[in-house]
Design a protein around this motif. Sequence first.
Motif, PDB file in Angstrom:
ATOM      1  N   PHE A  49     -33.477   1.497  -7.671  1.00  0.00           N
ATOM      2  CA  PHE A  49     -33.208   1.228  -6.255  1.00  0.00           C
ATOM      3  C   PHE A  49     -32.025   0.265  -6.121  1.00  0.00           C
ATOM      4  O   PHE A  49     -31.124   0.460  -5.300  1.00  0.00           O
ATOM      5  N   GLY A  50     -32.022  -0.769  -6.972  1.00  0.00           N
ATOM      6  CA  GLY A  50     -30.915  -1.720  -6.949  1.00  0.00           C
ATOM      7  C   GLY A  50     -29.608  -1.093  -7.400  1.00  0.00           C
ATOM      8  O   GLY A  50     -28.539  -1.407  -6.872  1.00  0.00           O
ATOM      9  N   ASN A  51     -29.686  -0.185  -8.397  1.00  0.00           N
ATOM     10  CA  ASN A  51     -28.486   0.527  -8.855  1.00  0.00           C
ATOM     11  C   ASN A  51     -27.858   1.314  -7.716  1.00  0.00           C
ATOM     12  O   ASN A  51     -26.631   1.334  -7.547  1.00  0.00           O
ATOM     13  N   SER A  59     -26.563  -0.462 -16.742  1.00  0.00           N
ATOM     14  CA  SER A  59     -27.053  -0.935 -18.038  1.00  0.00           C
ATOM     15  C   SER A  59     -26.295  -2.194 -18.418  1.00  0.00           C
ATOM     16  O   SER A  59     -25.226  -2.484 -17.875  1.00  0.00           O
ATOM     17  N   VAL A  60     -26.882  -2.943 -19.348  1.00  0.00           N
ATOM     18  CA  VAL A  60     -26.232  -4.133 -19.899  1.00  0.00           C
ATOM     19  C   VAL A  60     -26.227  -3.996 -21.413  1.00  0.00           C
ATOM     20  O   VAL A  60     -27.239  -3.623 -22.017  1.00  0.00           O
ATOM     21  N   GLN A  61     -25.083  -4.266 -22.023  1.00  0.00           N
ATOM     22  CA  GLN A  61     -24.983  -4.265 -23.479  1.00  0.00           C
ATOM     23  C   GLN A  61     -24.872  -5.707 -23.942  1.00  0.00           C
ATOM     24  O   GLN A  61     -23.970  -6.443 -23.536  1.00  0.00           O
ATOM     25  N   LEU A 108     -31.169  -1.955 -21.701  1.00  0.00           N
ATOM     26  CA  LEU A 108     -30.499  -2.962 -22.516  1.00  0.00           C
ATOM     27  C   LEU A 108     -30.058  -2.324 -23.825  1.00  0.00           C
ATOM     28  O   LEU A 108     -30.887  -1.878 -24.625  1.00  0.00           O
ATOM     29  N   TRP A 109     -28.744  -2.250 -24.039  1.00  0.00           N
ATOM     30  CA  TRP A 109     -28.190  -1.777 -25.309  1.00  0.00           C
ATOM     31  C   TRP A 109     -27.992  -3.012 -26.176  1.00  0.00           C
ATOM     32  O   TRP A 109     -27.167  -3.875 -25.867  1.00  0.00           O
ATOM     33  N   LYS A 284     -21.267  -0.746 -15.673  1.00  0.00           N
ATOM     34  CA  LYS A 284     -22.017  -1.305 -16.795  1.00  0.00           C
ATOM     35  C   LYS A 284     -21.489  -2.699 -17.104  1.00  0.00           C
ATOM     36  O   LYS A 284     -20.371  -3.038 -16.731  1.00  0.00           O
ATOM     37  N   ALA A 285     -22.295  -3.480 -17.812  1.00  0.00           N
ATOM     38  CA  ALA A 285     -21.892  -4.848 -18.140  1.00  0.00           C
ATOM     39  C   ALA A 285     -21.985  -5.086 -19.640  1.00  0.00           C
ATOM     40  O   ALA A 285     -22.886  -4.577 -20.306  1.00  0.00           O
ATOM     41  N   ILE A 286     -21.047  -5.865 -20.140  1.00  0.00           N
ATOM     42  CA  ILE A 286     -21.028  -6.284 -21.541  1.00  0.00           C
ATOM     43  C   ILE A 286     -21.217  -7.793 -21.593  1.00  0.00           C
ATOM     44  O   ILE A 286     -20.531  -8.540 -20.887  1.00  0.00           O
TER      45      ILE A 286
END
Length: 353
Positions: A49-51, A59-61, A108-109, A284-286
Amino acid sequence: MASRFLILGGSTAGIVELKKVLRRTLKEVWLNVQSGEPGKAVHALKTLFGNLFFDYPWSVQLEPCNLCNLHCDFCSAPPWELERQKRMLSLENAQKIVDDVSRYTHYLWFWLAGEPFLNPQAGKIIRHATSRGMHVIVSSNCMLLTEKVAEEVVDARLDELIVSADGASKQSSEAMRKGSTFETVVKNIKFLSDLKRRKGVSKPQIIMQLIVSKKNEHEIEAFKQLAREVGADRCEFKSLGLPTWIYDEGVIEKLKQEYFPVQGGVRYTPDFEIIQRSCGWDKKAIIMVDGTVCLCCYDINGKYNFGNVLETPFLDIWRSAQRLSARNLIGEMPLCQVCGASVKTYLGKAQIK
């Protein structure tokens, strides 16, 4: 305020990524309900829902460490080329980061520049993330997946383990993964598979991965058979990407001659020109091992630095003017001009019966 909301539509890459996220999340919800983890199903729906409506990352790596036990020629983020300090992610810092980002994303990657299982706290970090409802994926060469580590990742409820084997034989696998021992990797995966069976659990899903190159392109069917023999859940075939964002043309030409598959690769034209397309890193976030939030997984030295999540709340960084400005320039930055990783990566998947 408008910048906080996802505008449905946008780039072709964004639409494709949106479809993938929807499909993946709905499947995730169903599997978690079946496996008796309704809390993770709720977390997946909540973050979806937030996406969709609040522009949270898909996603976050997170980088466990920036050290590696191997020395692969085609590594996309080679630790020996890093200009930043070598370090391990501490359990305390990992817990702080996970507690923050788990409010906004489900996936979470857990890898980046290095081998995740070099971090002695890897099992505890994974356990903390899964206890917060996150779906955790690890990519590893599995040389360090000892019986003790296997017990830890099963008990931590790791969701997926990508095994970077890259060969169905000792010759091809060790030629691709320099410093590895084929027999050790096979033994470790067999033990993990047997351990899952003894404990009566389905996680982690074991994914055998083959980066298709000149050294292994003749082993596609043999690799599927190897995946069956070690008890993997499926195998994936990935296109070869050479680190054009790190090395000069001379080095890349040598790598091309040694590794580029005879049948060609989808990341390049027949003349080995990089195909420029939009990518999904704007969604996406790193997060590097020191907490730095940077542009993408090929920004290996954090040149495009948007802040530190150990000092500033993640959402403030994600919505900052600096990151939003960079997001609009993805595809035009100098790094993007030498990156062939934004095109189709996976050549195919095979379920193991």
